[in-house]
Structures are given as C-alpha cells and as structure tokens.
Design a protein around this motif. Structure first.
Motif, PDB file in Angstrom:
ATOM      1  N   TYR A 124       0.312  17.817   3.897  1.00  0.00           N
ATOM      2  CA  TYR A 124       0.101  16.586   3.124  1.00  0.00           C
ATOM      3  C   TYR A 124       1.335  15.687   3.193  1.00  0.00           C
ATOM      4  N   ARG A 125       2.504  16.331   3.242  1.00  0.00           N
ATOM      5  CA  ARG A 125       3.756  15.567   3.349  1.00  0.00           C
ATOM      6  C   ARG A 125       4.692  16.350   4.265  1.00  0.00           C
ATOM      7  N   PRO A 126       5.153  15.757   5.390  1.00  0.00           N
ATOM      8  CA  PRO A 126       6.106  16.479   6.236  1.00  0.00           C
ATOM      9  C   PRO A 126       7.444  16.578   5.518  1.00  0.00           C
TER      10      PRO A 126
ATOM     11  N   PRO B 117      -1.442  12.391  -3.534  1.00  0.00           N
ATOM     12  CA  PRO B 117      -1.456  11.077  -4.193  1.00  0.00           C
ATOM     13  C   PRO B 117      -0.138  10.311  -4.025  1.00  0.00           C
ATOM     14  N   GLY B 118       0.989  11.033  -4.067  1.00  0.00           N
ATOM     15  CA  GLY B 118       2.292  10.364  -4.007  1.00  0.00           C
ATOM     16  C   GLY B 118       2.544   9.646  -2.695  1.00  0.00           C
ATOM     17  N   MET B 119       1.845  10.042  -1.631  1.00  0.00           N
ATOM     18  CA  MET B 119       2.120   9.457  -0.325  1.00  0.00           C
ATOM     19  C   MET B 119       1.590   8.036  -0.201  1.00  0.00           C
TER      20      MET B 119
ATOM     21  N   ALA C 194       8.454  22.124 -13.776  1.00  0.00           N
ATOM     22  CA  ALA C 194       7.875  21.023 -13.011  1.00  0.00           C
ATOM     23  C   ALA C 194       8.993  20.055 -12.677  1.00  0.00           C
ATOM     24  N   ALA C 195       9.153  19.721 -11.398  1.00  0.00           N
ATOM     25  CA  ALA C 195      10.276  18.849 -11.028  1.00  0.00           C
ATOM     26  C   ALA C 195       9.935  17.975  -9.834  1.00  0.00           C
ATOM     27  N   PRO C 196       9.737  16.685 -10.078  1.00  0.00           N
ATOM     28  CA  PRO C 196       9.696  15.739  -8.968  1.00  0.00           C
ATOM     29  C   PRO C 196      11.134  15.415  -8.573  1.00  0.00           C
ATOM     30  N   SER C 197      11.304  14.648  -7.525  1.00  0.00           N
ATOM     31  CA  SER C 197      12.643  14.177  -7.180  1.00  0.00           C
ATOM     32  C   SER C 197      13.191  13.342  -8.350  1.00  0.00           C
TER      33      SER C 197
ATOM     34  N   ASN D 247      -6.142  15.780 -12.932  1.00  0.00           N
ATOM     35  CA  ASN D 247      -7.478  15.742 -12.310  1.00  0.00           C
ATOM     36  C   ASN D 247      -7.544  16.418 -10.952  1.00  0.00           C
ATOM     37  N   LEU D 248      -6.677  17.379 -10.705  1.00  0.00           N
ATOM     38  CA  LEU D 248      -6.691  18.110  -9.435  1.00  0.00           C
ATOM     39  C   LEU D 248      -6.783  19.602  -9.739  1.00  0.00           C
ATOM     40  N   PRO D 249      -7.621  20.344  -8.999  1.00  0.00           N
ATOM     41  CA  PRO D 249      -7.710  21.784  -9.248  1.00  0.00           C
ATOM     42  C   PRO D 249      -6.495  22.543  -8.723  1.00  0.00           C
TER      43      PRO D 249
ATOM     44  N   VAL E  31       3.493  24.486  -5.567  1.00  0.00           N
ATOM     45  CA  VAL E  31       4.527  25.403  -6.079  1.00  0.00           C
ATOM     46  C   VAL E  31       5.544  25.673  -4.988  1.00  0.00           C
ATOM     47  N   ARG E  32       6.831  25.751  -5.388  1.00  0.00           N
ATOM     48  CA  ARG E  32       7.810  26.241  -4.421  1.00  0.00           C
ATOM     49  C   ARG E  32       8.929  27.023  -5.080  1.00  0.00           C
ATOM     50  N   ILE E  33       9.556  27.896  -4.284  1.00  0.00           N
ATOM     51  CA  ILE E  33      10.737  28.652  -4.693  1.00  0.00           C
ATOM     52  C   ILE E  33      11.917  28.031  -3.956  1.00  0.00           C
TER      53      ILE E  33
ATOM     54  N   TYR F 257      17.731  16.433  -5.385  1.00  0.00           N
ATOM     55  CA  TYR F 257      17.811  16.795  -6.810  1.00  0.00           C
ATOM     56  C   TYR F 257      16.434  16.648  -7.455  1.00  0.00           C
ATOM     57  N   GLY F 258      16.114  17.579  -8.358  1.00  0.00           N
ATOM     58  CA  GLY F 258      14.857  17.528  -9.082  1.00  0.00           C
ATOM     59  C   GLY F 258      15.086  17.132 -10.542  1.00  0.00           C
ATOM     60  N   LEU F 259      14.042  16.533 -11.152  1.00  0.00           N
ATOM     61  CA  LEU F 259      14.064  16.209 -12.578  1.00  0.00           C
ATOM     62  C   LEU F 259      13.151  17.213 -13.270  1.00  0.00           C
TER      63      LEU F 259
ATOM     64  N   VAL G 134      15.973  15.643   2.938  1.00  0.00           N
ATOM     65  CA  VAL G 134      14.598  15.166   2.735  1.00  0.00           C
ATOM     66  C   VAL G 134      13.841  16.235   1.961  1.00  0.00           C
ATOM     67  N   GLU G 135      12.728  15.830   1.342  1.00  0.00           N
ATOM     68  CA  GLU G 135      12.010  16.720   0.444  1.00  0.00           C
ATOM     69  C   GLU G 135      11.274  17.836   1.194  1.00  0.00           C
ATOM     70  N   SER G 136      10.675  18.725   0.399  1.00  0.00           N
ATOM     71  CA  SER G 136       9.954  19.866   0.973  1.00  0.00           C
ATOM     72  C   SER G 136       8.676  19.410   1.690  1.00  0.00           C
TER      73      SER G 136
HETATM   74  O1  TXA Z   1      11.794  18.953  -2.111  1.00  0.00           O
HETATM   75  C1  TXA Z   1      10.987  18.628  -2.995  1.00  0.00           C
HETATM   76  O2  TXA Z   1       9.768  18.812  -2.877  1.00  0.00           O
HETATM   77  C2  TXA Z   1      11.548  17.997  -4.285  1.00  0.00           C
HETATM   78  C3  TXA Z   1      12.420  19.030  -4.976  1.00  0.00           C
HETATM   79  C4  TXA Z   1      12.911  18.564  -6.312  1.00  0.00           C
HETATM   80  O3  TXA Z   1      11.729  20.245  -5.072  1.00  0.00           O
HETATM   81  N1  TXA Z   1      10.477  17.526  -5.109  1.00  0.00           N
HETATM   82  C5  TXA Z   1       9.715  16.446  -4.792  1.00  0.00           C
HETATM   83  O4  TXA Z   1       8.748  16.133  -5.726  1.00  0.00           O
HETATM   84  O5  TXA Z   1       9.882  15.792  -3.778  1.00  0.00           O
HETATM   85  P1  TXA Z   1       7.992  14.731  -5.761  1.00  0.00           P
HETATM   86  O6  TXA Z   1       7.229  14.731  -7.028  1.00  0.00           O
HETATM   87  O7  TXA Z   1       8.958  13.627  -5.561  1.00  0.00           O
HETATM   88  O8  TXA Z   1       6.961  14.766  -4.581  1.00  0.00           O
HETATM   89  C6  TXA Z   1       5.836  15.625  -4.659  1.00  0.00           C
HETATM   90  C7  TXA Z   1       4.809  15.235  -3.614  1.00  0.00           C
HETATM   91  C8  TXA Z   1       4.068  13.971  -4.003  1.00  0.00           C
HETATM   92  O9  TXA Z   1       3.758  13.212  -2.843  1.00  0.00           O
HETATM   93  C9  TXA Z   1       2.792  14.532  -4.644  1.00  0.00           C
HETATM   94  O10 TXA Z   1       1.722  13.621  -4.592  1.00  0.00           O
HETATM   95  C10 TXA Z   1       2.545  15.787  -3.794  1.00  0.00           C
HETATM   96  O11 TXA Z   1       3.849  16.284  -3.522  1.00  0.00           O
HETATM   97  N2  TXA Z   1       1.819  16.797  -4.572  1.00  0.00           N
HETATM   98  C11 TXA Z   1       2.307  17.572  -5.574  1.00  0.00           C
HETATM   99  N3  TXA Z   1       1.329  18.333  -6.103  1.00  0.00           N
HETATM  100  C12 TXA Z   1       0.202  18.058  -5.432  1.00  0.00           C
HETATM  101  C13 TXA Z   1      -1.164  18.480  -5.540  1.00  0.00           C
HETATM  102  N4  TXA Z   1      -1.555  19.350  -6.455  1.00  0.00           N
HETATM  103  N5  TXA Z   1      -2.066  17.959  -4.665  1.00  0.00           N
HETATM  104  C14 TXA Z   1      -1.679  17.052  -3.746  1.00  0.00           C
HETATM  105  N6  TXA Z   1      -0.409  16.582  -3.594  1.00  0.00           N
HETATM  106  C15 TXA Z   1       0.505  17.071  -4.428  1.00  0.00           C
END
Ligand code: TXA
Ligand code: MG
Length: 359
Positions: A192-194, A226-228, A138-141, A112-114, A118-120, A32-34, A177-179
């Motif tokens: 960057y993230r498996p 950064p999130g990792m 914009a939607a993180p988990s 601070n990142l260029p 993005v995902r569909i 689920y995304g927020l 698990v996430e994308s």
């Molecule tokens: O499956 C998913 O990706 C879910 C659904 C809701 O789409 N979203 C998700 O978002 O997992 P979030 O925010 O929990 O994780 C995003 C990850 C983080 O580790 C973040 O640092 C990385 O992607 N990320 C996002 N944009 C980035 C960027 N511009 N440069 C580097 N890393 C980025």
C-alpha cells in the motif's frame, strides 16, 4: 513539555505518560512517531487533533514483540505461513503488516476499516518505551499533517511542541523514510505504501508474488491506504526531480540553474558525488544561509555509501532545512524506482507534485 533521554528512569516517565493517555514523541529506525495508548479512544483522538490529521486516515500500532499482538490483532494464533514468514524476516524492522483488528483497539485507530496496521520497530529507544508502556502504541509520523516527516527531535518540536507532553530524543533516524505498509494474503501480497523494506526483499522472504497498489503507478486510481491520497511530504519550495542517464541529468540541472528566469531565486540542489559539477555555482552552506539573499544551497552526500541510502536518510531533513533557509526552488537528482529507490521516489514525487522527469 518534557525532553527525555534514553536513561531507563526517563523512559519509565515517558511510558507512564503514554499509559495515562498523554502524547509522547519517540524515535524509530524510520522516522519519529507521535505515540498514544492504542486502547484509549480519548488518547488516540488527541493524536488526530495534534497533527491536524484527517479522521479517515488510520494509525499504525507499535508493539515490542510478537507476544504483544494479543489485544491488537483479532486472532494472532491463526496467522498464515506467508504472514509468519514476513514477520520472521523483517520484525523488528520497517514493515507494517495489515491484520484483522482486535475489538479492544480504540475505533479511531482504524476508522471504518476491518484491518489494523502493526509493526515492531527496530530501535532501542522505541523498544524500551513500548516494553515499559505495557500497552500498544498508536503512532503516526510526528509531523503536522502535510509536512515532511520528522527525522530528528528538533523536527518534531518545530511542528508539535505545543501539542505533546514530551519527546524522547534519540538523535537522527537511520532510514529516514517510513515503513513499508503491506497486506499479505495466503498466496500474494500488496504494498500500500513503499518504504524501508523493499518489494524485492519481501517477495524473496514470503515466497509469493508482491504487487503494488495500482494507485502507485496510476495516481488517478483510489489508493488502498487512505493516507496516500493526501499531498504529503511537501516543502514550501517548488521541487523538481530528474533521474536516469547521469550525463543527461547533469545537463538538465545545469540548464535549470542557468535559466535567467531563476538567477535571482534561492535554489537548493540535492545531487550525488559524481554529479558535483564545479560549474554549478553552489555557494552557501546550510548554516550560512540566513540572509535570504539570492543564492544556491547545496548538500553533498557521503561518498562511501550508496546515494539512494544517503538520499533516504537525509531527504526530509533537507526539505525542512531548505525551507527554513528560504529556498524557493529545490532541484533534486532522483534514483531509479527499484529497491529503496521506490520509496524515495514515491516521496519525491509527492514533494515535487509530479514534477519528475525521466531522462
Ligand atoms: O515508519 C512508519 O511507518 C512511521 C513510524 C512512526 O512507525 N509511521 C508512519 O505512520 O509513517 P503514518 O500514520 O504517518 O502513516 C501510516 C500510513 C498511512 O498512509 C495510512 O493510511 C496507512 O499507513 N495505513 C495505516 N493503517 C492502515 C490500514 N488499516 N489500512 C490501510 N492503510 C493503513
Ligand atoms: Mg505520516
């Protein structure tokens, strides 16, 4: 707090909240995304506040189709053939691609990142909501920062019911698990993230080598995403993982459960069918475990699908359920870190704070 169904007029109500700058949780095929309007800085800031998310951690932007990259990606008509191959192969789907960001995006989306991710998404409710919203989302988990990602509407409400305007309930997520987050250059790509799209499938589709962020093999290195660097996915219980030779894994789990130091501790076990040893005394079912007595919890995956898929779909849900049930220890049979197993073991490694043993 509104609870919306997938009926068109309900989706329209949720979309209106998004357009107006509110927070809406919604299902995707991963988790689920927020969601928040990615063109509105004030809306995006609410996401960080609701999650307790560090401000340096960028958000993924969701759009319904390739045409909607306009106003999100700096130069959508100038994409390389390699990127186009990835989009054609995996969109809609669990692949987040990094692009040069458009100036219309709220700055906090990619602090601070260029580049912007993005995902569909490949989910009918996410698709309908994004089309109705008419803005990039914009939607993180949809979890509090540091908690396992939510794979049901109930998981979202457990973490965020007081912080959001509403949620569209789409039942449990399919992948769990996430994308996969990837930067794709003209001749090679870096994960960057498996996640839900495997390295092997990506390599085949883009016809170029795909490497892993060195941080994934060497945790001391600074991660590219950064999130990792944050300790994600962690339940309250102590998690231990074993993987490798099935006989040795079984022996190790039996020894772990039989250790007298643990006999009075509620232990949960996640294991595949062939490793269901009768001798492990797994007594209580999830629903029966409310008394918090010393006990073992168990969960049996479906036999008719690969264990790695069951594990992926159920991992976060189980970590949350075992916490609620008062488990102090969770013993997990892991999988080889290839294919979908790479993402699952990445999450398990974090949940276990490195207590992962290869046998
Ligand atoms: O499956 C998913 O990706 C879910 C659904 C809701 O789409 N979203 C998700 O978002 O997992 P979030 O925010 O929990 O994780 C995003 C990850 C983080 O580790 C973040 O640092 C990385 O992607 N990320 C996002 N944009 C980035 C960027 N511009 N440069 C580097 N890393 C980025
Ligand atoms: Mg997350």
């Amino acid at each position: 707090m509104q609870l919306w169904s997938s009926m068109p007029e309900q989706i329209e109500s949720a979309a209106a909240v998004l357009r107006a700058g509110g927070l809406v949780a919604f299902p995707t095929e991963t988790v689920y995304g927020l969601g928040a309007n990615a063109w509105s800085e004030s809306a995006v800031r609410k996401v960080f506040a609701a999650k307790g998310r560090p401000a340096d951690n960028p958000l993924i932007v969701h759009v319904p189709d390739i045409r909607s990259l306009e106003g999100v990606v700096a130069n959508p008509s100038g994409l390389t053939p390699t990127v186009r191959r990835a989009m054609a192969a995996f969109w809609p789907g669990p692949l987040t691609i990094l692009f040069p960001a458009h100036t219309h995006l709220a700055p906090s989306v990619h602090p601070n990142l260029p580049m912007v991710g993005v995902r569909i998404p490949d989910h009918p409710i996410a698709q309908a909501l994004l089309r109705a919203a008419k803005c990039p989302v914009a939607a993180p988990s949809a979890n509090r920062s540091g908690r396992p990602s939510p794979t049901t509407a109930a998981d979202v409400l457990e973490d965020l019911s007081h912080a959001i305007q509403g949620i569209v309930d789409g039942g449990p997520c399919d992948i769990g698990v996430e994308s996969t987050v990837v930067a794709i250059g003209p001749t090679e790509a870096t994960i960057y993230r498996p996640g839900g799209v495997t390295l092997e499938a990506l390599e085949e589709a883009i016809q170029a080598p795909v490497r892993l962020d060195p941080h994934l093999a060497q945790p001391d290195a600074k991660p590219l995403a950064p999130g990792m660097k944050y300790q994600h996915y962690a339940p309250n219980a102590e998690v231990n993982v074993w993987w490798g030779d099935p006989q040795r894994v079984e022996t190790a789990i039996r020894a772990f459960l039989a250790d007298p130091a643990r006999t009075a501790t509620p232990i949960a076990v996640i294991a595949p069918g062939p490793l269901r040893p009768n001798a492990i005394k797994l007594t209580l079912r999830e629903s029966e475990v409310s008394r918090q007595e010393p006990a073992a919890l168990d969960w049996w995956p479906d036999d008719d699908e690969p264990y790695v898929e069951s594990l992926s779909r159920n991992l976060y849900r189980l970590l949350r359920a075992f916490d609620r049930a008062g488990a102090r220890q969770i013993a997990v049979v892991g999988v080889p870190p290839t294919g979908l197993g790479l993402a699952v073991m990445n999450r398990l490694d974090k949940a276990a704070a490195g207590r992962v043993t290869r046998l």
